[in-house]
Design a protein around this motif. Structure first.
Motif, PDB file in Angstrom:
ATOM      1  N   TYR A 101      52.708  40.277  49.445  1.00  0.00           N
ATOM      2  CA  TYR A 101      51.386  40.870  49.240  1.00  0.00           C
ATOM      3  C   TYR A 101      50.310  39.787  49.164  1.00  0.00           C
ATOM      4  O   TYR A 101      49.202  39.971  49.673  1.00  0.00           O
ATOM      5  CB  TYR A 101      51.365  41.741  47.982  1.00  0.00           C
ATOM      6  N   THR A 102      50.646  38.655  48.569  1.00  0.00           N
ATOM      7  CA  THR A 102      49.690  37.542  48.513  1.00  0.00           C
ATOM      8  C   THR A 102      49.410  37.025  49.917  1.00  0.00           C
ATOM      9  O   THR A 102      48.252  36.723  50.259  1.00  0.00           O
ATOM     10  CB  THR A 102      50.221  36.427  47.592  1.00  0.00           C
ATOM     11  N   GLU A 103      50.442  36.934  50.755  1.00  0.00           N
ATOM     12  CA  GLU A 103      50.245  36.516  52.154  1.00  0.00           C
ATOM     13  C   GLU A 103      49.327  37.498  52.876  1.00  0.00           C
ATOM     14  O   GLU A 103      48.471  37.097  53.670  1.00  0.00           O
ATOM     15  CB  GLU A 103      51.587  36.396  52.879  1.00  0.00           C
ATOM     16  N   ALA A 104      49.505  38.790  52.621  1.00  0.00           N
ATOM     17  CA  ALA A 104      48.628  39.795  53.234  1.00  0.00           C
ATOM     18  C   ALA A 104      47.189  39.566  52.809  1.00  0.00           C
ATOM     19  O   ALA A 104      46.262  39.641  53.630  1.00  0.00           O
ATOM     20  CB  ALA A 104      49.076  41.205  52.843  1.00  0.00           C
ATOM     21  N   LEU A 105      46.990  39.251  51.543  1.00  0.00           N
ATOM     22  CA  LEU A 105      45.637  39.051  51.019  1.00  0.00           C
ATOM     23  C   LEU A 105      45.013  37.756  51.529  1.00  0.00           C
ATOM     24  O   LEU A 105      43.788  37.658  51.628  1.00  0.00           O
ATOM     25  CB  LEU A 105      45.654  39.095  49.492  1.00  0.00           C
ATOM     26  N   ILE A 106      45.833  36.787  51.868  1.00  0.00           N
ATOM     27  CA  ILE A 106      45.294  35.564  52.490  1.00  0.00           C
ATOM     28  C   ILE A 106      44.709  35.913  53.856  1.00  0.00           C
ATOM     29  O   ILE A 106      43.635  35.431  54.222  1.00  0.00           O
ATOM     30  CB  ILE A 106      46.394  34.488  52.598  1.00  0.00           C
ATOM     31  N   LEU A 107      45.398  36.773  54.595  1.00  0.00           N
ATOM     32  CA  LEU A 107      44.903  37.177  55.912  1.00  0.00           C
ATOM     33  C   LEU A 107      43.740  38.156  55.825  1.00  0.00           C
ATOM     34  O   LEU A 107      42.861  38.158  56.683  1.00  0.00           O
ATOM     35  CB  LEU A 107      46.040  37.808  56.725  1.00  0.00           C
ATOM     36  N   ASP A 108      43.744  39.006  54.806  1.00  0.00           N
ATOM     37  CA  ASP A 108      42.686  40.010  54.642  1.00  0.00           C
ATOM     38  C   ASP A 108      42.432  40.232  53.154  1.00  0.00           C
ATOM     39  O   ASP A 108      43.074  41.080  52.527  1.00  0.00           O
ATOM     40  CB  ASP A 108      43.098  41.323  55.313  1.00  0.00           C
ATOM     41  N   PRO A 109      41.497  39.478  52.577  1.00  0.00           N
ATOM     42  CA  PRO A 109      41.240  39.580  51.128  1.00  0.00           C
ATOM     43  C   PRO A 109      40.789  40.959  50.660  1.00  0.00           C
ATOM     44  O   PRO A 109      40.864  41.258  49.470  1.00  0.00           O
ATOM     45  CB  PRO A 109      40.137  38.548  50.883  1.00  0.00           C
ATOM     46  N   ALA A 110      40.344  41.816  51.565  1.00  0.00           N
ATOM     47  CA  ALA A 110      39.891  43.152  51.184  1.00  0.00           C
ATOM     48  C   ALA A 110      40.972  44.205  51.373  1.00  0.00           C
ATOM     49  O   ALA A 110      40.690  45.400  51.285  1.00  0.00           O
ATOM     50  CB  ALA A 110      38.658  43.527  52.008  1.00  0.00           C
ATOM     51  N   HIS A 111      42.200  43.808  51.609  1.00  0.00           N
ATOM     52  CA  HIS A 111      43.297  44.747  51.880  1.00  0.00           C
ATOM     53  C   HIS A 111      43.697  45.435  50.572  1.00  0.00           C
ATOM     54  O   HIS A 111      44.540  44.961  49.818  1.00  0.00           O
ATOM     55  CB  HIS A 111      44.473  44.001  52.504  1.00  0.00           C
ATOM     56  N   ALA A 112      43.099  46.607  50.307  1.00  0.00           N
ATOM     57  CA  ALA A 112      43.307  47.313  49.037  1.00  0.00           C
ATOM     58  C   ALA A 112      44.763  47.703  48.826  1.00  0.00           C
ATOM     59  O   ALA A 112      45.270  47.662  47.700  1.00  0.00           O
ATOM     60  CB  ALA A 112      42.400  48.545  48.957  1.00  0.00           C
ATOM     61  N   GLU A 113      45.468  48.070  49.905  1.00  0.00           N
ATOM     62  CA  GLU A 113      46.874  48.467  49.750  1.00  0.00           C
ATOM     63  C   GLU A 113      47.727  47.291  49.278  1.00  0.00           C
ATOM     64  O   GLU A 113      48.604  47.454  48.426  1.00  0.00           O
ATOM     65  CB  GLU A 113      47.440  49.033  51.048  1.00  0.00           C
ATOM     66  N   ALA A 114      47.460  46.097  49.810  1.00  0.00           N
ATOM     67  CA  ALA A 114      48.218  44.914  49.373  1.00  0.00           C
ATOM     68  C   ALA A 114      47.951  44.625  47.904  1.00  0.00           C
ATOM     69  O   ALA A 114      48.865  44.279  47.147  1.00  0.00           O
ATOM     70  CB  ALA A 114      47.872  43.705  50.233  1.00  0.00           C
ATOM     71  N   LEU A 115      46.704  44.784  47.466  1.00  0.00           N
ATOM     72  CA  LEU A 115      46.379  44.591  46.042  1.00  0.00           C
ATOM     73  C   LEU A 115      47.097  45.620  45.175  1.00  0.00           C
ATOM     74  O   LEU A 115      47.686  45.277  44.153  1.00  0.00           O
ATOM     75  CB  LEU A 115      44.871  44.708  45.827  1.00  0.00           C
ATOM     76  N   ARG A 116      47.040  46.877  45.604  1.00  0.00           N
ATOM     77  CA  ARG A 116      47.691  47.938  44.835  1.00  0.00           C
ATOM     78  C   ARG A 116      49.189  47.689  44.731  1.00  0.00           C
ATOM     79  O   ARG A 116      49.789  47.770  43.662  1.00  0.00           O
ATOM     80  CB  ARG A 116      47.413  49.300  45.486  1.00  0.00           C
ATOM     81  N   MET A 117      49.792  47.339  45.841  1.00  0.00           N
ATOM     82  CA  MET A 117      51.235  47.132  45.841  1.00  0.00           C
ATOM     83  C   MET A 117      51.632  45.857  45.089  1.00  0.00           C
ATOM     84  O   MET A 117      52.680  45.813  44.452  1.00  0.00           O
ATOM     85  CB  MET A 117      51.768  47.118  47.276  1.00  0.00           C
ATOM     86  N   ARG A 118      50.791  44.822  45.146  1.00  0.00           N
ATOM     87  CA  ARG A 118      51.086  43.628  44.341  1.00  0.00           C
ATOM     88  C   ARG A 118      51.009  43.989  42.858  1.00  0.00           C
ATOM     89  O   ARG A 118      51.785  43.498  42.046  1.00  0.00           O
ATOM     90  CB  ARG A 118      50.140  42.480  44.693  1.00  0.00           C
ATOM     91  N   GLY A 119      50.093  44.898  42.517  1.00  0.00           N
ATOM     92  CA  GLY A 119      50.040  45.406  41.145  1.00  0.00           C
ATOM     93  C   GLY A 119      51.313  46.134  40.764  1.00  0.00           C
ATOM     94  O   GLY A 119      51.831  45.979  39.655  1.00  0.00           O
TER      95      GLY A 119
END
Length: 195
Positions: A101-119
């Motif tokens: 999920y952190t890798e996803a956020l590096i590519l797209d910091p606004a990726h709400a699903e990656a933030l939710r799932m990392r939570g």
């Protein structure tokens, strides 16, 4: 289907239709659409990440991993990293999921699903403050689901932030008064002993 009727060769429309078919349980049609797009445009990563998600829902984690590998052979994407994180979370590998999920956020910091799932991964690991921070940021970046707000209230409660938990509970109850999970949240948090 009207968009496909206007442009039947458009792979974006067919990938989106496949995702919708998978969501409503029309798996055979979803797999057919994904296969047709793969034949015509094998470099379209959305087909691999979407089909991987469908394989995961069907419990075929091996096939999901194969499609994710194909996706990454084309190019890494925020969606691909998020689905790979979901796969790791399903397999109980919370640390690996958090990394994805952190890798996803590096590519797209606004990726709400990656933030939710990392939570969710942080929650599964018992890291309640981290879970609350990611869920709150997911909400700030556009996640409007009741489930995310409820998860945030629970994470705040378990992290010891009784004010924040009550604030989120009140938001859920105000915005979604008839939602059955909102009523359960009230019961759950009313019996919770805050530090």
């Amino acid at each position: 289907d009207w968009a496909i009727a206007l442009d039947p060769g458009n792979p974006v429309f067919r990938v989106n239709r496949a995702a919708l078919y998978g969501f409503v349980g029309r798996d055979a049609e979803a797999f057919d659409d994904y296969a047709s797009v793969e034949r015509e445009d094998p470099d379209r990563i959305e087909l691999y990440t979407g089909r991987a998600a469908l394989w995961m829902r069907k419990g075929r984690l091996d096939r999901a991993a194969e499609d994710l590998d194909r996706s990454f052979s084309v190019r890494p994407s925020a969606a691909g990293w998020t689905v790979r994180g979901n796969l790791a979370l399903l397999e109980g590998r919370t640390a690996d999921a958090s990394v994805c999920y952190t890798e996803a956020l590096i590519l797209d910091p606004a990726h709400a699903e990656a933030l939710r799932m990392r939570g969710h991964a942080a929650r599964a690991a018992g890291r309640w403050a981290d879970a609350a921070a990611d869920l709150a940021e997911a909400i700030a970046k556009g996640d409007r689901s009741v489930a995310t707000r409820i998860d945030l209230a629970r994470a705040l409660a378990r992290a010891g932030d009784s004010k924040g938990a009550r604030r989120e509970m009140e938001r859920v109850l105000t915005d979604h008064p008839g939602h059955p999970d909102a009523a359960r949240l009230r019961t759950e948090l009313s019996g919770y002993t805050f530090r």
